[in-house]
Design a protein around this motif. Sequence first.
Motif: not given
Length: 263
Positions: A41-45, A231-241
């Motif tokens: 998630g951090a890499i994506l952000v 920054l929230g994508l660090i958590v929300t993107f992995p959870v969605i995936g």
Amino acid sequence: MEPTTTHLPTVNTIGLTAPFGWLAGGWADFRRALWPCLVYGAILVALSLSLAAALYSAGALRWLFVLAAGFMLVAPMFAMGLYNTGRMLEHGERPRIGDILFVRSAFRQDLMYLGLALFLIFSFWVEASQIIYGLSTYRIHKTLPELATFMFTDPAGLNMVLVGTIVGGVIAFLAFSLVVVSAPMLLNEKTSVFIAMITSVRTIAQNFLPMLVWAMLIVALTALGIATGFLGLIVTFPVIGLASWRAYRDLVPSSDDDMNEAG
């Protein structure tokens, strides 16, 4: 090479509350593979922030909103490693960051075809957004306050947001229909892109309201992640995936034996 599967798998009929169960399961899987998911998630952000900074420096801030909306179209391609993580957790394995970043079964022609289809849809969205913006104003808004003022206080800007939301929503749901099942399904090297996309569309047709709820949850969580400065994508993107993997397994459970043979 393994022969491709040509039969259409059975698609389950699900209840309206099923998407909330997928989300809860995705959160549980996220906690089980916490550090690899956080690193990914951090890499994506970091990539998202770099792109946003480049657009801001170039005075092309309006493209930030276009690309943020377009991110939802192509996000399933970035989630292949998360689907693999969900598969490993399902089999009792412990995923590492390398299992998310490098998925051997993702390097195949069929997945490239799916990526091309998403790219074409994304390109159509980019062209449509330019037309909508061009018909709404003759000015180029180079700063965020200037653009926000136009979007939310000017009648022409409000109309642009409304039309853009409707058009973007239709395009996004088309992309969602093609990939919601097909992307994780293509981890199976025996599955062709055509079978995967047909199966994906069938899940929408057979479970329209629950899948609409799932699409809205994905949009809400992604928008929340973007609204926090990415920054929230660090958590929300992995959870969605991870939740998307659970959705796939719930919708197309007959693929389990084949997936065990996929690498």
